[in-house]
Write an enzyme that holds these catalytic residues in place. Structure first.
Site, PDB file in Angstrom:
ATOM      1  CG  ASP A  90      -1.656   1.209   1.497  1.00  0.00           C
ATOM      2  OD1 ASP A  90      -2.332   1.674   0.568  1.00  0.00           O
ATOM      3  OD2 ASP A  90      -1.592   1.738   2.629  1.00  0.00           O
TER       4      ASP A  90
ATOM      5  CG  ASP B   8      -2.503   2.149   6.401  1.00  0.00           C
ATOM      6  OD1 ASP B   8      -2.600   1.935   5.166  1.00  0.00           O
ATOM      7  OD2 ASP B   8      -2.990   3.147   6.952  1.00  0.00           O
TER       8      ASP B   8
ATOM      9  CG  ASP C 258      -4.166  -1.763   2.858  1.00  0.00           C
ATOM     10  OD1 ASP C 258      -4.045  -1.721   1.622  1.00  0.00           O
ATOM     11  OD2 ASP C 258      -3.864  -0.815   3.605  1.00  0.00           O
TER      12      ASP C 258
END
EC number: 3.1.3.18
Length: 226
Positions: free
Chosen positions: A8, A175, A179
């Protein structure tokens, strides 16, 4: 352990002030396997990051809605762009605002979903999205209106197929709520210490460090298989 990596951007490669920590650049470039940038941002952001890093354009954008793998040479679209556009139109018609000002740079290049500023009313957005069969995901940076059947894991499945590997071979680092499915699908999922409860619950491990420090820690732990 070196394996394909999916990572990410916001909250994972960044510092608390939302800027990218430059230490991650060399760490990504040095990773000795496929690296996939997996983000909720629109397509130009991960593509630009890959370009400036001098790495192959392997990207999952818009929470799985748009995928590109350089060897394949084609953009794969998942999701319902018409549904996202309909939600935007109805939300604004009801007197609400997307929250990005007169020139909406956040949604300007977005093709399969809609992003709404987190200062805007959430309840009516969710209600309108539900009417159109769309989900609303809070990434901590924006409310994302997206196809209910599409997420970063959908994108990883597409990427893995195009690269000729399996999703379970990946290490994933993230995070946020958006995700979670990615962390679950990957063989090893790391949540950085600043991660929300959704990401933490989906991850195999949570780093001691936050933000980019957590990303770098996750790489070290993956190499050491711990």
């Amino acid at each position: 352990m070196v394996a394909p990596l999916a990572v990410d951007i916001d909250g994972t490669l960044t510092r608390p002030d939302k800027s990218i920590d430059p230490r991650v650049f060399d760490a990504i470039r040095a990773w000795d396997d496929h690296v996939v940038i997996a983000t909720g941002k629109s397509f130009p952001y991960p593509v630009g990051l890959c370009e400036f890093l001098g790495m192959p354009l392997n990207v999952i954008a818009e929470n799985g809605g748009a995928v590109y793998v350089e060897p394949a040479g084609e953009v794969v679209y998942n999701g319902d762009p018409e549904g996202a556009a309909a939600v935007a139109e109805e939300y604004v018609a009801a007197g609400y605002d997307l929250g990005w000002g007169a020139v909406d740079m956040v949604n300007r290049w977005r093709e399969t979903e809609l992003a709404v500023d987190r200062d805007q009313p959430l309840e009516p957005l969710v209600a309108i999205a539900d009417d159109h069969g769309m989900d609303v995901v809070d990434t901590g940076y924006a409310y994302h209106v997206k196809d209910a059947g599409v997420d970063k894991a959908t994108g990883l499945e597409t990427v893995a197929e195009l690269l000729g590997v399996v999703p379970s071979s990946f290490i994933a680092i993230g995070d946020s709520e958006n995700d979670a499915e990615l962390l679950e699908l990957a063989g090893t999922g790391f949540a950085v210490a600043n991660a929300d409860a959704h990401a933490r619950g989906a991850a195999d491990a949570v780093t001691d460090a936050s933000f980019a420090d957590g990303f770098l820690e996750a790489l070290d732990r993956a190499r050491d298989n711990r």
